[in-house]
Design a protein around this motif. Structure first.
Motif, PDB file in Angstrom:
ATOM      1  N   CYS A  84       0.932  -1.511  -0.091  1.00  0.00           N
ATOM      2  CA  CYS A  84       0.061   0.112   0.211  1.00  0.00           C
ATOM      3  C   CYS A  84       0.710   1.303  -0.241  1.00  0.00           C
ATOM      4  O   CYS A  84       2.115   1.013   1.402  1.00  0.00           O
ATOM      5  CB  CYS A  84      -0.322  -0.098   1.275  1.00  0.00           C
ATOM      6  N   PRO A 140      -9.523   1.251   2.712  1.00  0.00           N
ATOM      7  CA  PRO A 140      -9.048  -0.108   3.155  1.00  0.00           C
ATOM      8  C   PRO A 140     -10.446  -0.747   2.125  1.00  0.00           C
ATOM      9  O   PRO A 140      -9.685  -1.961   1.818  1.00  0.00           O
ATOM     10  CB  PRO A 140      -9.437  -0.937   4.827  1.00  0.00           C
ATOM     11  N   LEU A 144      -9.061  -3.447  -0.469  1.00  0.00           N
ATOM     12  CA  LEU A 144      -9.412  -5.187   0.254  1.00  0.00           C
ATOM     13  C   LEU A 144     -10.447  -5.846  -1.066  1.00  0.00           C
ATOM     14  O   LEU A 144     -10.634  -7.038  -1.266  1.00  0.00           O
ATOM     15  CB  LEU A 144      -9.919  -5.471   0.862  1.00  0.00           C
ATOM     16  N   LEU A 161       0.871  -7.592   4.106  1.00  0.00           N
ATOM     17  CA  LEU A 161       0.243  -6.462   4.006  1.00  0.00           C
ATOM     18  C   LEU A 161       1.488  -5.481   4.256  1.00  0.00           C
ATOM     19  O   LEU A 161       2.036  -5.188   5.226  1.00  0.00           O
ATOM     20  CB  LEU A 161      -0.684  -5.856   4.961  1.00  0.00           C
ATOM     21  N   HIS A 163       2.320  -1.030   5.005  1.00  0.00           N
ATOM     22  CA  HIS A 163       1.790  -0.163   4.952  1.00  0.00           C
ATOM     23  C   HIS A 163       3.446   0.986   5.388  1.00  0.00           C
ATOM     24  O   HIS A 163       3.919   0.463   6.563  1.00  0.00           O
ATOM     25  CB  HIS A 163       0.806   0.240   6.291  1.00  0.00           C
ATOM     26  N   MET A 179      -6.035   1.053   9.998  1.00  0.00           N
ATOM     27  CA  MET A 179      -5.148  -0.223  10.447  1.00  0.00           C
ATOM     28  C   MET A 179      -5.867  -1.876  11.262  1.00  0.00           C
ATOM     29  O   MET A 179      -5.892  -2.402  10.312  1.00  0.00           O
ATOM     30  CB  MET A 179      -3.592   0.042  10.705  1.00  0.00           C
ATOM     31  N   GLU A 181      -9.135  -2.331  10.212  1.00  0.00           N
ATOM     32  CA  GLU A 181      -9.641  -2.682   9.110  1.00  0.00           C
ATOM     33  C   GLU A 181      -8.900  -3.475   8.221  1.00  0.00           C
ATOM     34  O   GLU A 181      -9.291  -4.973   8.175  1.00  0.00           O
ATOM     35  CB  GLU A 181     -10.511  -1.528   8.223  1.00  0.00           C
ATOM     36  N   TYR A 182      -7.792  -3.378   8.251  1.00  0.00           N
ATOM     37  CA  TYR A 182      -6.403  -4.625   7.237  1.00  0.00           C
ATOM     38  C   TYR A 182      -6.570  -5.291   7.793  1.00  0.00           C
ATOM     39  O   TYR A 182      -6.763  -6.931   7.681  1.00  0.00           O
ATOM     40  CB  TYR A 182      -5.438  -3.845   6.995  1.00  0.00           C
ATOM     41  N   VAL A 192       2.523  -7.880   9.195  1.00  0.00           N
ATOM     42  CA  VAL A 192       1.795  -6.592   8.241  1.00  0.00           C
ATOM     43  C   VAL A 192       3.891  -5.802   8.743  1.00  0.00           C
ATOM     44  O   VAL A 192       3.937  -6.295  10.027  1.00  0.00           O
ATOM     45  CB  VAL A 192       1.412  -5.780   9.651  1.00  0.00           C
TER      46      VAL A 192
END
Length: 283
Positions: A84, A140, A144, A161, A163, A179, A181-182, A192
C-alpha cells in the motif's frame, strides 16, 4: 545522492497537477528519483534546509522495507503481498526482492499518484504475477475489494500487507481504525510490515521531528505527522510483533536498527532516529 532532475511542463503526465507537490515524488526525490517537479524540489529544499540529514529518514525507511521483504520471502512460505502506497518504482522494489526467492510470488501495488501509476504499469507490464491499481489506501474497502486484488490475492491463505511510510500522511486520530480494518481482513498467519514517522519523546530528537513535521503539515503537502511510540503501537493492535534485532524485545525499532545488514560502525543521525518500523504476525 544525485540531484533529482526537475521535470518540464511538457513532461507532465495526464492527471498530474505540477503546481502541487506529491508525497511519492518528494520521497522518491530523496532516494534519487529524477521524476520530480519544481514544486517537489521546493519542499525537498525546505526540509533539507531545516534538517540537513532528513534524507536519512527516506533511506532508513527504504532499507527497512528491503530487509523486511527479504526476511519474509526467505523465512515464511507466504507468496502474496499487498504493498500500500508503494510510491515511485526504484531499485529493489518489493516484487524484485521476493521474486528472487519465489519467482511466482504475487504482488499488488496500490497508489493513487498518476506519476506512480504510469511508471509502475510500464515497469510491470511483462510480469504476470504483479499488478498495480489506483485506490485510496486510507479507505481499506477500496483496496481489499478491488477486482485486481481479489484476482491476485487468495484471502484463504496468509498474506503480507505492507504499509511502509504511509499512515503518517493520514492526519487526525483515524489511523488505528484504518489499520484495524486491514488487519481484521487478513487470514491468520499473515504478516504486516509497517513504518511511521516517529517522535522519540527525547527533547533534542523531538525538535528534529517537529521541524520536519512543521514543513510537511503546514506547507502545501498538508500531512506528515510524527507520532509517539504509544500512538504508533495503537495502529498495530492485534499483531504479534517480532524481535527487531538480537538485542531487543519484540516491538518497534528505529528503521535503521531493524535487523541491520551488519554492525553499526557509524552512529545514526538524529533524523534517522525519527522513523520506526515493525513486522507483526496475525495470530
Amino acid at each position: 545522492m544525485a540531484e533529482p532532475t526537475t521535470k518540464s511542463p511538457s513532461q507532465v503526465p495526464v492527471g498530474v497537477d505540477p503546481s502541487r507537490p506529491s508525497i511519492a515524488r518528494v520521497y522518491g526525490g530523496f532516494l534519487g528519483s529524477k521524476d520530480v517537479y519544481e514544486v517537489d524540489r521546493q519542499v525537498m529544499e525546505r526540509i533539507s534546509t531545516a534538517v540537513p540529514e532528513a534524507v536519512d529518514i527516506a533511506r532508513g525507511n527504504r532499507g527497512f522495507l528491503n530487509r523486511a521483504c527479504r526476511f519474509l520471502a526467505r523465512q515464511t512460505d507466504i507468496a502474496q503481498y499487498i504493498d500500500c502506497g508503494s510510491g515511485l518504482p526504484t531499485a529493489e522494489n518489493t516484487h524484485q526482492i521476493v521474486q528472487r526467492v519465489n519467482e511466482q510470488a504475487r504482488v499488488v501495488y496500490i497508489d493513487n499518484d498518476p506519476v506512480v501509476l504510469a511508471h509502475g504499469r510500464a515497469l510491470l507490464e511483462e510480469n504476470e504475477y504483479v499488478g498495480m491499481i489506483s485506490a485510496d489506501i486510507f479507505e481499506p474497502s477500496q483496496v481489499l475489494e478491488h477486482a485486481v486484488v481479489r484476482k491476485q490475492i487468495d484471502f484463504t491463505e496468509p498474506v503480507v500487507l505492507l504499509h511502509v511510510g504511509t499512515m503518517h500522511h493520514l492526519t487526525g486520530d483515524g489511523g488505528a481504525a484504518v489499520m484495524r480494518e486491514y488487519i481484521d481482513a487478513l487470514p491468520s498467519g499473515s504478516y504486516v510490515v509497517f513504518s511511521h514517522f516517529f517522535d522519540p519523546e527525547v527533547p533534542e530528537l523531538t525538535a528534529v521531528a517537529k521541524r520536519i513535521e512543521g514543513i510537511l503539515v503546514n506547507g502545501p503537502m498538508g500531512a506528515g505527522q510524527f507520532r509517539t511510540r504509544d500512538e504508533v503501537m495503537e495502529m498495530l493492535d492485534g499483531l504479534e510483533l517480532i524481535k527487531p534485532n538480537p538485542l531487543s524485545e519484540p516491538g518497534l525499532a528505529v528503521c535503521g536498527q531493524w535487523w541491520p545488514d551488519g554492525p553499526e560502525l557509524k552512529p545514526l543521525s538524529a533524523a534517522a532516529q525519527c522513523i520506526v518500523g515493525a513486522v507483526g504476525r496475525k495470530p
